[in-house]
Motif scaffolding. Structure first.
Motif, short mmCIF file in Angstrom:
data_model
loop_
_atom_site.label_atom_id
_atom_site.label_comp_id
_atom_site.label_asym_id
_atom_site.label_seq_id
_atom_site.Cartn_x
_atom_site.Cartn_y
_atom_site.Cartn_z
N ALA A 1 -1.66 8.10 -7.88
CA ALA A 1 -1.16 7.38 -9.05
C ALA A 1 0.19 6.71 -8.76
CB ALA A 1 -1.02 8.34 -10.23
N ALA A 2 1.11 7.44 -8.14
CA ALA A 2 2.42 6.87 -7.83
C ALA A 2 2.30 5.72 -6.83
CB ALA A 2 3.35 7.95 -7.28
N SER A 3 1.43 5.88 -5.84
CA SER A 3 1.22 4.82 -4.86
C SER A 3 0.68 3.56 -5.52
CB SER A 3 0.26 5.30 -3.77
OG SER A 3 0.78 6.42 -3.09
N VAL A 4 -0.23 3.75 -6.47
CA VAL A 4 -0.78 2.60 -7.20
C VAL A 4 0.30 1.90 -8.01
CG1 VAL A 4 -2.33 1.94 -9.08
CG2 VAL A 4 -3.15 3.47 -7.28
N LEU A 5 1.19 2.67 -8.63
CA LEU A 5 2.27 2.06 -9.40
C LEU A 5 3.20 1.24 -8.50
CD1 LEU A 5 3.29 4.89 -11.91
CD2 LEU A 5 1.65 3.04 -12.20
N THR A 6 3.46 1.74 -7.30
CA THR A 6 4.27 0.96 -6.35
C THR A 6 3.56 -0.33 -5.98
OG1 THR A 6 5.36 2.91 -5.43
CG2 THR A 6 5.26 0.97 -4.03
N PHE A 7 2.26 -0.24 -5.75
CA PHE A 7 1.48 -1.44 -5.44
C PHE A 7 1.55 -2.43 -6.61
CE2 PHE A 7 -2.40 -3.94 -5.66
CZ PHE A 7 -2.47 -4.48 -4.38
N ILE A 8 1.43 -1.91 -7.83
CA ILE A 8 1.50 -2.79 -9.00
C ILE A 8 2.85 -3.48 -9.08
CG2 ILE A 8 1.49 -2.86 -11.53
CD1 ILE A 8 -0.52 -0.54 -11.44
N GLY A 9 3.93 -2.74 -8.80
CA GLY A 9 5.26 -3.34 -8.79
C GLY A 9 5.35 -4.50 -7.82
N ALA A 10 4.79 -4.31 -6.61
CA ALA A 10 4.78 -5.39 -5.62
C ALA A 10 3.88 -6.54 -6.07
CB ALA A 10 4.31 -4.84 -4.28
N PHE A 11 2.76 -6.19 -6.69
CA PHE A 11 1.82 -7.21 -7.15
C PHE A 11 2.43 -8.07 -8.25
CE2 PHE A 11 -1.72 -8.45 -9.99
CZ PHE A 11 -2.44 -9.24 -9.10
N VAL A 12 3.06 -7.42 -9.22
CA VAL A 12 3.70 -8.15 -10.32
C VAL A 12 4.82 -9.04 -9.79
CG1 VAL A 12 5.15 -7.86 -12.38
CG2 VAL A 12 3.09 -6.48 -12.09
N ALA A 13 5.48 -8.60 -8.72
CA ALA A 13 6.56 -9.38 -8.12
C ALA A 13 6.03 -10.51 -7.24
CB ALA A 13 7.47 -8.47 -7.30
N GLY A 14 4.71 -10.57 -7.07
CA GLY A 14 4.12 -11.66 -6.31
C GLY A 14 4.21 -11.51 -4.81
N VAL B 1 4.54 -4.17 1.64
CA VAL B 1 3.81 -3.51 0.55
C VAL B 1 3.15 -2.23 1.07
CG1 VAL B 1 1.89 -3.71 -1.07
CG2 VAL B 1 3.43 -5.65 -0.72
N ALA B 2 2.50 -2.32 2.23
CA ALA B 2 1.84 -1.14 2.80
C ALA B 2 2.84 -0.03 3.09
CB ALA B 2 1.10 -1.53 4.08
N ALA B 3 4.00 -0.39 3.64
CA ALA B 3 5.02 0.61 3.94
C ALA B 3 5.55 1.25 2.66
CB ALA B 3 6.16 -0.02 4.74
N ALA B 4 5.76 0.44 1.62
CA ALA B 4 6.28 0.95 0.36
C ALA B 4 5.28 1.89 -0.31
CB ALA B 4 6.63 -0.20 -0.57
N VAL B 5 4.01 1.50 -0.30
CA VAL B 5 2.97 2.33 -0.90
C VAL B 5 2.86 3.66 -0.15
CG1 VAL B 5 0.47 2.53 -1.27
CG2 VAL B 5 1.66 0.42 -1.88
N ALA B 6 2.86 3.59 1.17
CA ALA B 6 2.77 4.82 1.97
C ALA B 6 4.00 5.70 1.77
CB ALA B 6 2.62 4.47 3.45
N ALA B 7 5.19 5.10 1.75
CA ALA B 7 6.42 5.87 1.55
C ALA B 7 6.39 6.58 0.20
CB ALA B 7 7.63 4.95 1.65
N THR B 8 5.91 5.88 -0.82
CA THR B 8 5.83 6.49 -2.15
C THR B 8 4.89 7.69 -2.15
OG1 THR B 8 6.25 4.38 -3.26
CG2 THR B 8 5.16 6.10 -4.55
#
Length: 284
Positions: free
Chosen positions: A21-34, A43-50
């Motif tokens: 769930a947290a990883s998905v939210l990080t992905f959504i943050g990156a997605f919304v930011a374009g 994005v992959a590094a941020a999702v994995a880090a989360t």
């Protein structure tokens, strides 16, 4: 205890659903930011880090909470003997190290958010969990900040700020309800959580009031044109589920906080389809 049981216990410590769930939210943050298509490696590094950091935080939380869990959650990995306290602590430290390595590949703003969050994850159970409201607020910040972290990873936090606020308020509501659910064990351990400090009913009233604020504010991303109209189509049922869960919590806090989580997941889906409606107008 077999090796298989230990591996299963270690996996349970991370709370895989929470990690996802947290990883998905990080992905959504990156997605919304374009930034999903323009900065895929970030994005992959941020999702994995989360995901790794959340797993580490959950594991160390169980380490510090092992005595409380013997009362509230005896089926968890440490109380039932699947993982030793020392094993849980070592496992969490390895995961924290992995999260740090991943975060260091990201822009400075994302590194700053990661540093704050990693410190907060370690400090939560030992220093903040038993303080009325403060522990709840810290968890709410951590959940909401996943949106900011994903957006910071691609260098554009602006669109994610409102998502941070809405997610934090909804999470704060759920955390208060969970404290009502766990009040027996918390009293045994001498913790002074919000329901213990002000009473269960007042705590639930506060939680419900916070959720009403979040529901009222939920159309703001559409008004600001961050999301398309399909966002409203999905977020309205999410709002209804969360409001029902808040009311249900007065009679059954366990069911209420569980249903609130489902509403929050649906709200996350609203963020995705809402952004798609803006970026790909003909897709929805």
């Amino acid at each position: 205890m077999t090796a298989g049981e230990t591996v299963r216990g270690l996996l349970e410590l991370t709370r895989p659903i929470n990690v996802i769930a947290a990883s998905v939210l990080t992905f959504i943050g990156a997605f919304v930011a374009g930034g999903v298509t323009t900065e895929p490696f970030a994005v992959a590094a941020a999702v994995a880090a989360t995901g790794v950091a959340v797993g580490a935080g959950n594991a160390i939380n169980d380490y510090f909470d092992r005595e409380i869990d013997r009362i509230n959650q005896p089926e968890r990995a440490i109380p039932r003997g699947a993982v030793s306290p020392r094993g849980a602590l070592g496992f969490s430290l390895v995961l924290f190290a992995g999260a740090v390595v991943l975060a260091l590949t990201l822009p400075v703003a994302a590194i700053a958010i990661a540093a704050i969050n990693l410190i907060a994850l370690v400090a939560y159970t030992e220093f903040f969990k038993g303080l009325p409201g403060l522990g709840n607020a810290l968890v709410a910040y951590l959940v909401g900040s996943t949106f900011l972290f994903g957006a910071a990873a691609v260098g554009n936090m602006g669109p994610a700020v409102m998502l941070f606020v809405l997610a934090a308020i909804a999470t704060l509501t759920r955390e208060i309800i969970k404290d009502v659910e766990d009040i027996t064990g918390d009293r045994e351990e001498g913790l002074n959580t919000l329901p213990i400090a002000i009473g269960e009913r007042r705590a639930l009233q506060l939680a419900a009031g916070l959720l009403v604020v979040a529901v009222i504010a939920s159309p703001v991303p559409y008004v600001l044109e961050y999301f398309g109209s399909v966002y409203l189509v999905v977020v309205v049922p999410a709002d209804a589920i969360m409001l029902y869960a808040a009311i249900e919590s007065f009679e059954d806090p366990t069911a209420g906080q569980s249903h609130l989580k489902y509403g929050m997941f649906l709200a996350s889906l609203a963020f995705i389809v809402g952004r798609l409606a803006v970026t790909v107008p003909n897709a929805l």
